[in-house]
Design a protein around this motif. Structure first.
Motif: not given
Length: 311
Positions: A209-229
């Motif tokens: 149920x989380x709405x996404x991420x607020x973090x600083x992994x060196x690949x935020x573009x991957x985090x964006x993709x995972x959340x969207x998927x």
């Protein structure tokens, strides 16, 4: 203004420095541009991984203002945690005047009881003003303050300006479920929940149920993709991408070394010019750099972004 419906990835921005410790404005601009191009829905600056305690007040305000201006219409949240409320109020008002969407407040480590935590946030809101939306930062592993779901519910219900939880408990999946359960039974109003911990548990956090991420992994573009998927219901694709990055995420999560690893990878990707931290701060060894390089070469077999330099 930040509100309870925020979703996506609010990337935690490190503070780029030159090798001699000066703030690197050009890297701030390039980094901000990259975050926007990567699809981040927001940016959070001056957090724990932003080395905020190493900045003086003027530097903090200048960095915040620069990122806010560069980000344009993308919301920017500024960490304003401070030992006293006077400094918190000054920075909060300054960044909101500059166009910030909201602020993030972590509880001081001196708080030991539930009532102390609840009262602290009430006093913080009184200090900065109830018109400023704020994020509750829940990071017990680093701060030492344990906020139960019940305590978070009290803070949310007592303070209408609390619109988001930066969830960084570990393990914390059951906490997300408990908070969403409060919303379902009507005992807590809805808030946005974005998760930290370098994205280490993001795959299941989204499913809880989380709405996404607020973090600083060196690949935020991957985090964006995972959340969207995940939000699109493409569970297998989300987990496949996440699993490919997991060895790198794990390596970056090492206590004490995480920021050095993250800055090294960001430098390798061409996003910042130097991996330097402002003193006191460390750097990863040649052996560690070789290990990171090896992990990136393996990751590039599954995600080509790991082998490309930006810019």
């Amino acid at each position: 203004m930040l509100d309870a419906n925020a979703k996506g990835v609010y990337v935690i921005a490190p503070t780029p420095f030159h090798d001699d410790g000066r703030v690197d404005d050009a890297s701030i601009d390039r980094m901000t541009d990259f975050f926007l191009e990567a699809g981040c829905t927001g940016i959070t600056a001056l957090g724990m991984m932003g080395e905020a305690p190493k900045l003086d007040g003027e530097e903090a305000r200048a960095i915040a203002s620069r990122i806010i201006k560069r980000a344009g219409n993308t919301p920017v949240v500024i960490g304003v945690s401070a030992p006293g409320f006077a400094a918190m109020r000054t920075l909060s008002r300054a960044v909101m005047d500059a166009g910030a969407a909201g602020v993030m407040i972590a509880p001081p480590s001196s708080l030991k009881t539930d009532d102390q935590i609840v009262n602290y946030y009430a006093q913080a809101v009184e200090a900065i003003g109830p018109d400023i939306p704020f994020v509750i930062q829940d990071y017990p592993l680093a701060i030492g303050v344990v906020m139960t779901p019940g305590v978070i519910r009290r803070i949310v219900q007592d303070n209408p300006s609390a619109v988001m939880l930066k969830h960084e408990d570990w393990p914390g999946l059951e906490k997300i479920s408990a908070l969403r359960g409060f919303e379902q039974d009507g005992s807590m109003r809805h808030i946005s929940i974005l998760c930290g911990n370098g994205g280490l548990f993001l795959d299941f956090e989204c499913e809880r149920g989380a709405d996404g991420a607020m973090t600083g992994y060196a690949f935020p573009d991957m985090l964006v993709d995972v959340v969207k998927l995940s939000q699109a219901g493409k569970r297998e694709e989300a987990h496949d991408l996440f699993d490919a990055h997991l060895p790198m995420i794990r390596y970056e999560q090492q206590p004490g070394a995480g920021l050095a690893v993250r800055k090294y990878v960001l430098q390798r990707r061409g996003i910042i010019s130097s991996q330097a931290q402002r003193k006191p701060g460390g750097a990863i060894s040649a052996t560690a750099r070789a290990e990171v390089d090896y992990l990136l070469s393996r990751l590039a077999k599954h995600d080509p972004r790991a082998g490309k330099r930006i810019g």
